[in-house]
Design a protein around this motif. Structure first.
Motif, PDB file in Angstrom:
ATOM      1  N   ASP A 293       0.706  -1.222   0.076  1.00  0.00           N
ATOM      2  CA  ASP A 293      -0.031  -0.030  -0.112  1.00  0.00           C
ATOM      3  C   ASP A 293       0.881   1.178   0.065  1.00  0.00           C
ATOM      4  O   ASP A 293       0.458   2.322  -0.787  1.00  0.00           O
ATOM      5  CB  ASP A 293      -0.786   0.126   1.224  1.00  0.00           C
ATOM      6  N   GLU A 294       1.981   1.059   0.728  1.00  0.00           N
ATOM      7  CA  GLU A 294       2.698   2.525   0.898  1.00  0.00           C
ATOM      8  C   GLU A 294       3.406   2.623  -0.688  1.00  0.00           C
ATOM      9  O   GLU A 294       3.799   3.750  -0.968  1.00  0.00           O
ATOM     10  CB  GLU A 294       4.102   2.294   1.863  1.00  0.00           C
ATOM     11  N   ILE A 295       3.977   1.519  -1.049  1.00  0.00           N
ATOM     12  CA  ILE A 295       4.765   1.559  -2.462  1.00  0.00           C
ATOM     13  C   ILE A 295       3.680   2.049  -3.368  1.00  0.00           C
ATOM     14  O   ILE A 295       3.966   2.650  -4.399  1.00  0.00           O
ATOM     15  CB  ILE A 295       5.285   0.400  -2.905  1.00  0.00           C
ATOM     16  N   GLU A 296       2.561   1.567  -3.351  1.00  0.00           N
ATOM     17  CA  GLU A 296       1.419   2.204  -4.401  1.00  0.00           C
ATOM     18  C   GLU A 296       1.115   3.553  -4.041  1.00  0.00           C
ATOM     19  O   GLU A 296       1.036   4.347  -5.340  1.00  0.00           O
ATOM     20  CB  GLU A 296       0.211   1.430  -4.112  1.00  0.00           C
TER      21      GLU A 296
ATOM     22  N   ALA B  75       2.295   9.046  -6.392  1.00  0.00           N
ATOM     23  CA  ALA B  75       2.783  10.388  -6.294  1.00  0.00           C
ATOM     24  C   ALA B  75       3.808  10.716  -7.268  1.00  0.00           C
ATOM     25  O   ALA B  75       3.805  11.695  -7.844  1.00  0.00           O
ATOM     26  CB  ALA B  75       3.509  10.540  -4.810  1.00  0.00           C
ATOM     27  N   ILE B  76       4.577   9.866  -7.588  1.00  0.00           N
ATOM     28  CA  ILE B  76       5.593   9.691  -8.665  1.00  0.00           C
ATOM     29  C   ILE B  76       5.006   9.997  -9.958  1.00  0.00           C
ATOM     30  O   ILE B  76       5.201  10.818 -10.747  1.00  0.00           O
ATOM     31  CB  ILE B  76       6.635   8.659  -8.603  1.00  0.00           C
ATOM     32  N   ASP B  77       3.831   9.086 -10.244  1.00  0.00           N
ATOM     33  CA  ASP B  77       3.410   9.393 -11.380  1.00  0.00           C
ATOM     34  C   ASP B  77       2.661  10.903 -11.692  1.00  0.00           C
ATOM     35  O   ASP B  77       2.626  11.332 -12.594  1.00  0.00           O
ATOM     36  CB  ASP B  77       2.093   8.118 -11.661  1.00  0.00           C
TER      37      ASP B  77
ATOM     38  N   ILE C 183       5.382  13.157 -12.355  1.00  0.00           N
ATOM     39  CA  ILE C 183       5.906  13.303 -13.760  1.00  0.00           C
ATOM     40  C   ILE C 183       5.071  13.635 -14.791  1.00  0.00           C
ATOM     41  O   ILE C 183       5.258  14.449 -15.602  1.00  0.00           O
ATOM     42  CB  ILE C 183       6.421  11.597 -14.054  1.00  0.00           C
ATOM     43  N   ALA C 184       3.647  13.400 -14.669  1.00  0.00           N
ATOM     44  CA  ALA C 184       2.680  14.011 -15.293  1.00  0.00           C
ATOM     45  C   ALA C 184       2.811  15.449 -15.162  1.00  0.00           C
ATOM     46  O   ALA C 184       2.435  16.199 -16.235  1.00  0.00           O
ATOM     47  CB  ALA C 184       1.307  13.414 -14.985  1.00  0.00           C
ATOM     48  N   TYR C 185       2.726  15.823 -14.025  1.00  0.00           N
ATOM     49  CA  TYR C 185       2.886  17.462 -14.066  1.00  0.00           C
ATOM     50  C   TYR C 185       4.130  18.201 -14.463  1.00  0.00           C
ATOM     51  O   TYR C 185       4.095  18.963 -15.291  1.00  0.00           O
ATOM     52  CB  TYR C 185       2.854  17.905 -12.490  1.00  0.00           C
ATOM     53  N   LEU C 186       5.136  17.555 -14.584  1.00  0.00           N
ATOM     54  CA  LEU C 186       6.639  17.849 -15.257  1.00  0.00           C
ATOM     55  C   LEU C 186       6.280  17.959 -16.614  1.00  0.00           C
ATOM     56  O   LEU C 186       6.511  18.860 -17.418  1.00  0.00           O
ATOM     57  CB  LEU C 186       7.646  17.229 -14.873  1.00  0.00           C
TER      58      LEU C 186
END
Length: 149
Positions: free
Chosen positions: A58-61, A66-68, A71-74
């Motif tokens: 769950d923490e990894i997900e 958050a990373i996804d 990256i989408a924001y960038l």
């Protein structure tokens, strides 16, 4: 009542019955109760491990989400900074020119040497192709050619 508690209850019940553990039946009951106790401990350990793994997943997900999002924001920011709408339209046209979207039929023939050769309609009309592996000239005819004969 948990499995460990049930196994302990059965062990207490067996001791309360004052079974002779030296008799064949007593040995069997004692073995079964010990086995049930061991199984209950193992199952409890497996359940604890499963819960811990589930929590970690769950923490990894959450971290991957958050990373996804980052990256989408960038990507959105970079796209907006580098191109305006006119540039984007020009990119679409360039991409379309770069790829040939014609419905070209691709044919395939296998040479005696085992090489598989792909060719197009134009090569088919020429009637032959040279194997790039062994240099043998492969000749072929179409059904139309056969009907003309």
């Amino acid at each position: 009542m948990t499995l460990s508690e049930k196994a302990a209850y059965l062990k207490g019940l067996m001791e309360g019955l004052k079974l002779n553990e030296e008799s064949d039946e007593g040995k069997m009951f004692a073995g079964i109760v010990d086995l049930l106790g061991d199984m209950a401990k193992n199952i409890a350990n497996i359940e604890e491990t499963t819960i811990a793994i589930s929590d970690e997943l769950d923490e990894i997900e959450d971290d991957l989400d958050a990373i996804d999002d980052f990256i989408a924001y960038l990507d959105d920011e970079a796209f907006e900074d580098d191109y305006d709408d006119e540039d984007y339209d020009e990119l679409d046209e360039e991409d379309e020119d770069e790829f040939d979207f014609d419905d070209t039929t691709v044919y395939e023939v296998e040479c005696k040497c085992g090489e598989i050769i792909d060719f197009d309609e134009e090569t088919l009309e020429s009637g032959s192709i040279t194997c790039p592996n062994c240099g043998e000239v492969l000749e072929f005819t179409t059904e139309e050619d056969d009907l003309d004969d």
